[in-house]
Design a protein around this motif. Structure first.
Motif, PDB file in Angstrom:
ATOM      1  N   LEU A   2       0.825  -1.204   0.000  1.00 18.63           N
ATOM      2  CA  LEU A   2       0.000   0.000   0.000  1.00 18.63           C
ATOM      3  C   LEU A   2       0.860   1.255   0.000  1.00 18.63           C
ATOM      4  O   LEU A   2       0.581   2.220  -0.718  1.00 18.63           O
ATOM      5  CB  LEU A   2      -0.959  -0.010   1.198  1.00 18.63           C
ATOM      6  CG  LEU A   2      -2.017   1.078   1.226  1.00 18.63           C
ATOM      7  CD1 LEU A   2      -2.855   1.059  -0.043  1.00 18.63           C
ATOM      8  CD2 LEU A   2      -2.906   0.908   2.438  1.00 18.63           C
ATOM      9  N   ALA A   3       1.949   1.237   0.760  1.00 24.54           N
ATOM     10  CA  ALA A   3       2.863   2.386   0.802  1.00 24.54           C
ATOM     11  C   ALA A   3       3.504   2.612  -0.563  1.00 24.54           C
ATOM     12  O   ALA A   3       3.646   3.753  -1.020  1.00 24.54           O
ATOM     13  CB  ALA A   3       3.929   2.170   1.873  1.00 24.54           C
ATOM     14  N   THR A   4       3.882   1.535  -1.231  1.00 29.61           N
ATOM     15  CA  THR A   4       4.472   1.651  -2.569  1.00 29.61           C
ATOM     16  C   THR A   4       3.458   2.241  -3.542  1.00 29.61           C
ATOM     17  O   THR A   4       3.797   3.117  -4.346  1.00 29.61           O
ATOM     18  CB  THR A   4       4.950   0.269  -3.072  1.00 29.61           C
ATOM     19  OG1 THR A   4       5.907  -0.251  -2.141  1.00 29.61           O
ATOM     20  CG2 THR A   4       5.578   0.379  -4.444  1.00 29.61           C
ATOM     21  N   LEU A   5       2.226   1.768  -3.476  1.00 27.74           N
ATOM     22  CA  LEU A   5       1.186   2.323  -4.344  1.00 27.74           C
ATOM     23  C   LEU A   5       1.014   3.814  -4.098  1.00 27.74           C
ATOM     24  O   LEU A   5       0.931   4.604  -5.041  1.00 27.74           O
ATOM     25  CB  LEU A   5      -0.143   1.596  -4.123  1.00 27.74           C
ATOM     26  CG  LEU A   5      -0.244   0.172  -4.644  1.00 27.74           C
ATOM     27  CD1 LEU A   5      -1.558  -0.452  -4.206  1.00 27.74           C
ATOM     28  CD2 LEU A   5      -0.121   0.141  -6.148  1.00 27.74           C
ATOM     29  N   GLU A   6       0.976   4.198  -2.832  1.00 27.68           N
ATOM     30  CA  GLU A   6       0.813   5.615  -2.490  1.00 27.68           C
ATOM     31  C   GLU A   6       1.989   6.440  -3.001  1.00 27.68           C
ATOM     32  O   GLU A   6       1.819   7.537  -3.523  1.00 27.68           O
ATOM     33  CB  GLU A   6       0.639   5.780  -0.978  1.00 27.68           C
ATOM     34  CG  GLU A   6      -0.707   5.296  -0.486  1.00 27.68           C
ATOM     35  CD  GLU A   6      -0.831   5.300   1.032  1.00 27.68           C
ATOM     36  OE1 GLU A   6       0.151   5.647   1.733  1.00 27.68           O
ATOM     37  OE2 GLU A   6      -1.919   4.953   1.517  1.00 27.68           O
ATOM     38  N   ASN A   7       3.211   5.908  -2.866  1.00 26.20           N
ATOM     39  CA  ASN A   7       4.399   6.617  -3.367  1.00 26.20           C
ATOM     40  C   ASN A   7       4.360   6.790  -4.878  1.00 26.20           C
ATOM     41  O   ASN A   7       4.902   7.756  -5.410  1.00 26.20           O
ATOM     42  CB  ASN A   7       5.676   5.873  -2.970  1.00 26.20           C
ATOM     43  CG  ASN A   7       5.994   6.008  -1.495  1.00 26.20           C
ATOM     44  OD1 ASN A   7       5.554   6.953  -0.845  1.00 26.20           O
ATOM     45  ND2 ASN A   7       6.745   5.061  -0.964  1.00 26.20           N
ATOM     46  N   LEU A   8       3.738   5.862  -5.568  1.00 24.81           N
ATOM     47  CA  LEU A   8       3.622   5.937  -7.029  1.00 24.81           C
ATOM     48  C   LEU A   8       2.415   6.763  -7.465  1.00 24.81           C
ATOM     49  O   LEU A   8       2.185   6.941  -8.666  1.00 24.81           O
ATOM     50  CB  LEU A   8       3.526   4.523  -7.622  1.00 24.81           C
ATOM     51  CG  LEU A   8       4.776   3.667  -7.467  1.00 24.81           C
ATOM     52  CD1 LEU A   8       4.485   2.233  -7.905  1.00 24.81           C
ATOM     53  CD2 LEU A   8       5.928   4.257  -8.276  1.00 24.81           C
ATOM     54  N   GLY A   9       1.629   7.226  -6.508  1.00 23.20           N
ATOM     55  CA  GLY A   9       0.456   8.032  -6.856  1.00 23.20           C
ATOM     56  C   GLY A   9      -0.746   7.206  -7.250  1.00 23.20           C
ATOM     57  O   GLY A   9      -1.687   7.710  -7.857  1.00 23.20           O
ATOM     58  N   VAL A  10      -0.739   5.917  -6.917  1.00 27.67           N
ATOM     59  CA  VAL A  10      -1.851   5.032  -7.256  1.00 27.67           C
ATOM     60  C   VAL A  10      -2.812   4.974  -6.077  1.00 27.67           C
ATOM     61  O   VAL A  10      -2.395   4.728  -4.940  1.00 27.67           O
ATOM     62  CB  VAL A  10      -1.349   3.604  -7.581  1.00 27.67           C
ATOM     63  CG1 VAL A  10      -2.513   2.667  -7.844  1.00 27.67           C
ATOM     64  CG2 VAL A  10      -0.394   3.632  -8.761  1.00 27.67           C
ATOM     65  N   VAL A  11      -4.083   5.222  -6.343  1.00 23.16           N
ATOM     66  CA  VAL A  11      -5.092   5.144  -5.292  1.00 23.16           C
ATOM     67  C   VAL A  11      -5.612   3.713  -5.256  1.00 23.16           C
ATOM     68  O   VAL A  11      -6.122   3.201  -6.252  1.00 23.16           O
ATOM     69  CB  VAL A  11      -6.246   6.132  -5.560  1.00 23.16           C
ATOM     70  CG1 VAL A  11      -7.311   6.002  -4.483  1.00 23.16           C
ATOM     71  CG2 VAL A  11      -5.712   7.554  -5.622  1.00 23.16           C
ATOM     72  N   ALA A  12      -5.444   3.058  -4.135  1.00 24.06           N
ATOM     73  CA  ALA A  12      -5.880   1.671  -4.007  1.00 24.06           C
ATOM     74  C   ALA A  12      -7.399   1.591  -4.001  1.00 24.06           C
ATOM     75  O   ALA A  12      -8.084   2.457  -3.469  1.00 24.06           O
ATOM     76  CB  ALA A  12      -5.322   1.066  -2.718  1.00 24.06           C
ATOM     77  N   SER A  13      -7.924   0.553  -4.624  1.00 25.23           N
ATOM     78  CA  SER A  13      -9.363   0.321  -4.654  1.00 25.23           C
ATOM     79  C   SER A  13      -9.633  -0.983  -3.937  1.00 25.23           C
ATOM     80  O   SER A  13      -8.996  -1.997  -4.224  1.00 25.23           O
ATOM     81  CB  SER A  13      -9.841   0.225  -6.103  1.00 25.23           C
ATOM     82  OG  SER A  13     -11.173  -0.228  -6.146  1.00 25.23           O
TER      83      SER A  13
END
Length: 134
Positions: A2-13
Motif C-alpha cells: 500500500l505504501a508503494t502504491l501511495e508513493n507511485l500516486g496510485v489510489v488503491a481500490s
C-alpha cells in the motif's frame, strides 16, 4: 504494498471479496481481452512478448473496437471529438431509412446520443421522506 502504491500516486481500490461486478469496466475489459482471436492460450515466452501483445491489444481496443457503451464508436473517435459527426450521420441514415420504409419501423429509431458522464458506482439519491424514516 500500500505504501508503494501511495508513493507511485496510485489510489488503491478495495472491492468487496468475491464480487466481480464491483468494477464492471475492468471486468468488461478482461472479457474483451480474453475473447480476442489472438488471445494467447499459453503463457508468454517473455516479458517483451507480453508487452508486444498488450500494445497491439490496446491499439486495437482504442482505435478499431467499436464500444457498445459508446454507441459503437471507438474511444479515439470519442476523445478526439469525431463521435458527434459519426453519430449524426448514423441518425440521418436511420431517419432516411424510416422515411423510405416506415412500415418496417414499429417505433422511434435508435437513440444515438452519448452520455456526458459515466459513473462506476453513482451515488444514490434518497428522497428526504425516506431519510427521516431511517
Amino acid at each position: 504494498m500500500l505504501a508503494t502504491l501511495e508513493n507511485l500516486g496510485v489510489v488503491a481500490s478495495f472491492s468487496r471479496p468475491r464480487v466481480s461486478n464491483d468494477n464492471p469496466f475492468a471486468e468488461s475489459l478482461f472479457r474483451t481481452c480474453k475473447y480476442r482471436p489472438d488471445y494467447p492460450r499459453q503463457a508468454f515466452g517473455s516479458v517483451d512478448e507480453a508487452r508486444a501483445w498488450t500494445q497491439r491489444f490496446v491499439r486495437w481496443y482504442n482505435h478499431e473496437h467499436k464500444h457498445s457503451g459508446l454507441k459503437f464508436v471507438t474511444p479515439t473517435q470519442r476523445h478526439s471529438g469525431l463521435a458527434p459527426a459519426v453519430l449524426a450521420h448514423r441518425e440521418a441514415v436511420y431517419a432516411e431509412a424510416k422515411a423510405r420504409t416506415p412500415a418496417r419501423w414499429s417505433g422511434p429509431t435508435r437513440d444515438w446520443s452519448l452520455a456526458d458522464e459515466v459513473w462506476l458506482n453513482p451515488e444514490r439519491i434518497v428522497p428526504a421522506e425516506l431519510k427521516q424514516v431511517a
